[in-house]
Scaffold this motif. Structure first.
Motif, PDB file in Angstrom:
ATOM      1  N   ASP A 180       0.451   4.596   1.029  1.00 13.53           N
ATOM      2  CA  ASP A 180      -0.479   5.434   1.796  1.00 13.53           C
ATOM      3  C   ASP A 180       0.281   6.225   2.855  1.00 13.53           C
ATOM      4  O   ASP A 180       1.512   6.275   2.837  1.00 13.53           O
ATOM      5  CB  ASP A 180      -1.590   4.577   2.405  1.00 13.53           C
ATOM      6  CG  ASP A 180      -1.072   3.460   3.300  1.00 13.53           C
ATOM      7  OD1 ASP A 180       0.112   3.495   3.715  1.00 13.53           O
ATOM      8  OD2 ASP A 180      -1.852   2.549   3.610  1.00 13.53           O
ATOM      9  N   LEU A 181      -0.453   6.823   3.770  1.00 14.31           N
ATOM     10  CA  LEU A 181       0.144   7.654   4.816  1.00 14.31           C
ATOM     11  C   LEU A 181       1.253   6.925   5.565  1.00 14.31           C
ATOM     12  O   LEU A 181       2.290   7.508   5.880  1.00 14.31           O
ATOM     13  CB  LEU A 181      -0.944   8.119   5.793  1.00 14.31           C
ATOM     14  CG  LEU A 181      -0.492   8.965   6.972  1.00 14.31           C
ATOM     15  CD1 LEU A 181       0.105  10.277   6.482  1.00 14.31           C
ATOM     16  CD2 LEU A 181      -1.642   9.230   7.919  1.00 14.31           C
ATOM     17  N   ARG A 222       0.847  -1.199   0.000  1.00 13.52           N
ATOM     18  CA  ARG A 222       0.000   0.000   0.000  1.00 13.52           C
ATOM     19  C   ARG A 222       0.875   1.240   0.000  1.00 13.52           C
ATOM     20  O   ARG A 222       1.799   1.339   0.799  1.00 13.52           O
ATOM     21  CB  ARG A 222      -0.901   0.003   1.230  1.00 13.52           C
ATOM     22  CG  ARG A 222      -1.942  -1.106   1.231  1.00 13.52           C
ATOM     23  CD  ARG A 222      -2.730  -1.126   2.536  1.00 13.52           C
ATOM     24  NE  ARG A 222      -3.431   0.119   2.781  1.00 13.52           N
ATOM     25  CZ  ARG A 222      -4.698   0.373   2.416  1.00 13.52           C
ATOM     26  NH1 ARG A 222      -5.383  -0.540   1.778  1.00 13.52           N
ATOM     27  NH2 ARG A 222      -5.259   1.538   2.691  1.00 13.52           N
ATOM     28  N   ILE A 247      -7.073   7.307  -9.801  1.00 11.34           N
ATOM     29  CA  ILE A 247      -6.617   8.386  -8.921  1.00 11.34           C
ATOM     30  C   ILE A 247      -5.753   9.386  -9.695  1.00 11.34           C
ATOM     31  O   ILE A 247      -5.913  10.598  -9.555  1.00 11.34           O
ATOM     32  CB  ILE A 247      -5.833   7.824  -7.710  1.00 11.34           C
ATOM     33  CG1 ILE A 247      -6.751   7.014  -6.804  1.00 11.34           C
ATOM     34  CG2 ILE A 247      -5.123   8.921  -6.937  1.00 11.34           C
ATOM     35  CD1 ILE A 247      -7.819   7.828  -6.117  1.00 11.34           C
ATOM     36  N   THR A 266      -7.118  13.335 -10.394  1.00 13.52           N
ATOM     37  CA  THR A 266      -6.333  14.467  -9.895  1.00 13.52           C
ATOM     38  C   THR A 266      -5.575  15.169 -11.024  1.00 13.52           C
ATOM     39  O   THR A 266      -4.866  16.140 -10.755  1.00 13.52           O
ATOM     40  CB  THR A 266      -5.323  13.989  -8.837  1.00 13.52           C
ATOM     41  OG1 THR A 266      -4.448  13.021  -9.431  1.00 13.52           O
ATOM     42  CG2 THR A 266      -6.025  13.400  -7.628  1.00 13.52           C
ATOM     43  N   GLN A 278      -7.092   1.175  -9.872  1.00 17.52           N
ATOM     44  CA  GLN A 278      -7.311   2.169  -8.819  1.00 17.52           C
ATOM     45  C   GLN A 278      -6.298   3.291  -8.923  1.00 17.52           C
ATOM     46  O   GLN A 278      -6.637   4.476  -8.847  1.00 17.52           O
ATOM     47  CB  GLN A 278      -7.254   1.510  -7.433  1.00 17.52           C
ATOM     48  CG  GLN A 278      -7.617   2.434  -6.283  1.00 17.52           C
ATOM     49  CD  GLN A 278      -6.412   3.088  -5.605  1.00 17.52           C
ATOM     50  OE1 GLN A 278      -5.298   2.604  -5.669  1.00 17.52           O
ATOM     51  NE2 GLN A 278      -6.648   4.210  -4.963  1.00 17.52           N
ATOM     52  N   PHE A 334      -2.833  -0.243  -3.413  1.00 14.33           N
ATOM     53  CA  PHE A 334      -3.685   0.904  -3.083  1.00 14.33           C
ATOM     54  C   PHE A 334      -2.829   2.156  -3.014  1.00 14.33           C
ATOM     55  O   PHE A 334      -1.696   2.110  -2.527  1.00 14.33           O
ATOM     56  CB  PHE A 334      -4.363   0.675  -1.721  1.00 14.33           C
ATOM     57  CG  PHE A 334      -5.166   1.845  -1.230  1.00 14.33           C
ATOM     58  CD1 PHE A 334      -6.440   2.085  -1.704  1.00 14.33           C
ATOM     59  CD2 PHE A 334      -4.627   2.720  -0.292  1.00 14.33           C
ATOM     60  CE1 PHE A 334      -7.177   3.175  -1.253  1.00 14.33           C
ATOM     61  CE2 PHE A 334      -5.351   3.811   0.165  1.00 14.33           C
ATOM     62  CZ  PHE A 334      -6.632   4.039  -0.320  1.00 14.33           C
ATOM     63  N   ILE A 335      -3.358   3.276  -3.501  1.00 17.74           N
ATOM     64  CA  ILE A 335      -2.674   4.564  -3.391  1.00 17.74           C
ATOM     65  C   ILE A 335      -3.662   5.586  -2.849  1.00 17.74           C
ATOM     66  O   ILE A 335      -4.809   5.656  -3.312  1.00 17.74           O
ATOM     67  CB  ILE A 335      -2.150   5.058  -4.757  1.00 17.74           C
ATOM     68  CG1 ILE A 335      -1.088   4.124  -5.303  1.00 17.74           C
ATOM     69  CG2 ILE A 335      -1.580   6.470  -4.636  1.00 17.74           C
ATOM     70  CD1 ILE A 335      -0.545   4.536  -6.656  1.00 17.74           C
ATOM     71  N   ASP A 336      -3.215   6.387  -1.870  1.00 16.43           N
ATOM     72  CA  ASP A 336      -4.043   7.499  -1.379  1.00 16.43           C
ATOM     73  C   ASP A 336      -3.311   8.811  -1.649  1.00 16.43           C
ATOM     74  O   ASP A 336      -2.272   8.841  -2.326  1.00 16.43           O
ATOM     75  CB  ASP A 336      -4.410   7.320   0.093  1.00 16.43           C
ATOM     76  CG  ASP A 336      -3.251   7.477   1.056  1.00 16.43           C
ATOM     77  OD1 ASP A 336      -2.125   7.826   0.629  1.00 16.43           O
ATOM     78  OD2 ASP A 336      -3.461   7.271   2.266  1.00 16.43           O
ATOM     79  N   SER A 337      -3.838   9.909  -1.128  1.00 14.42           N
ATOM     80  CA  SER A 337      -3.260  11.222  -1.395  1.00 14.42           C
ATOM     81  C   SER A 337      -1.829  11.343  -0.860  1.00 14.42           C
ATOM     82  O   SER A 337      -0.997  12.022  -1.464  1.00 14.42           O
ATOM     83  CB  SER A 337      -4.143  12.326  -0.815  1.00 14.42           C
ATOM     84  OG  SER A 337      -4.267  12.177   0.588  1.00 14.42           O
ATOM     85  N   SER A 338      -1.524  10.690   0.239  1.00 12.68           N
ATOM     86  CA  SER A 338      -0.154  10.715   0.772  1.00 12.68           C
ATOM     87  C   SER A 338       0.802  10.003  -0.184  1.00 12.68           C
ATOM     88  O   SER A 338       1.934  10.450  -0.393  1.00 12.68           O
ATOM     89  CB  SER A 338      -0.086  10.059   2.140  1.00 12.68           C
ATOM     90  OG  SER A 338      -0.874  10.769   3.066  1.00 12.68           O
ATOM     91  N   GLY A 339       0.343   8.918  -0.757  1.00 16.12           N
ATOM     92  CA  GLY A 339       1.147   8.197  -1.739  1.00 16.12           C
ATOM     93  C   GLY A 339       1.390   9.033  -2.981  1.00 16.12           C
ATOM     94  O   GLY A 339       2.508   9.079  -3.511  1.00 16.12           O
TER      95      GLY A 339
END
Length: 127
Positions: free
Chosen positions: A22-23, A20, A88, A92, A84, A53-58
């Motif tokens: 992420d954060l 992941r 993202i 963005t 995914q 998985f990737i979030d905004s922190s990633g």
């Protein structure tokens, strides 16, 4: 987060991330990529095929790594993003600066001027 760096000649490197992004893991990913830049790799391909998985922190860690590569006179490209990650990037509009390519080889070839900036046209979800 597992970060593997494989040099491709004097100035290129393929960085494979796994897990992941992420954060919790973003700092480790950024550190691995910027360490490659510090060791002389300016043309970077970040292979995302093992990222689940990737979030905004990633995303932020990838943008920071892109900045480091560009400050060193290079660039950073994305290879093999999953659905995914691609969504993202598109949502963005980061796919415009973190150019996704369907394969690592195509991303590397693009550095040699053998491929246009439309390297992401064969990815799922691309128009």
């Amino acid at each position: 987060m597992e970060v593997t760096v494989e040099r491709q000649g004097e100035v290129a490197a393929v960085i494979t991330l796994a897990g992941r992004l992420d954060l919790v893991s973003a700092a480790a990913a950024k550190r691995g990529i910027t360490d490659a830049v510090a060791q002389g790799a300016r043309r970077l391909v970040v292979d995302l095929h093992r990222v689940t998985f990737i979030d905004s922190s990633g995303l932020s860690s990838l943008v920071a790594a892109l900045k480091a590569a560009r400050q060193a006179g290079g660039d950073l490209r994305i290879a093999r993003p999953n659905e995914q990650a691609l969504v993202i990037l598109q949502m963005t509009t980061l796919d415009r600066v973190l150019t996704p390519f369907p394969t690592v080889e195509e991303a590397l070839r693009g550095y040699d001027g053998q491929q246009s900036d439309a390297g992401n046209r064969d990815l799922p979800g691309r128009r």
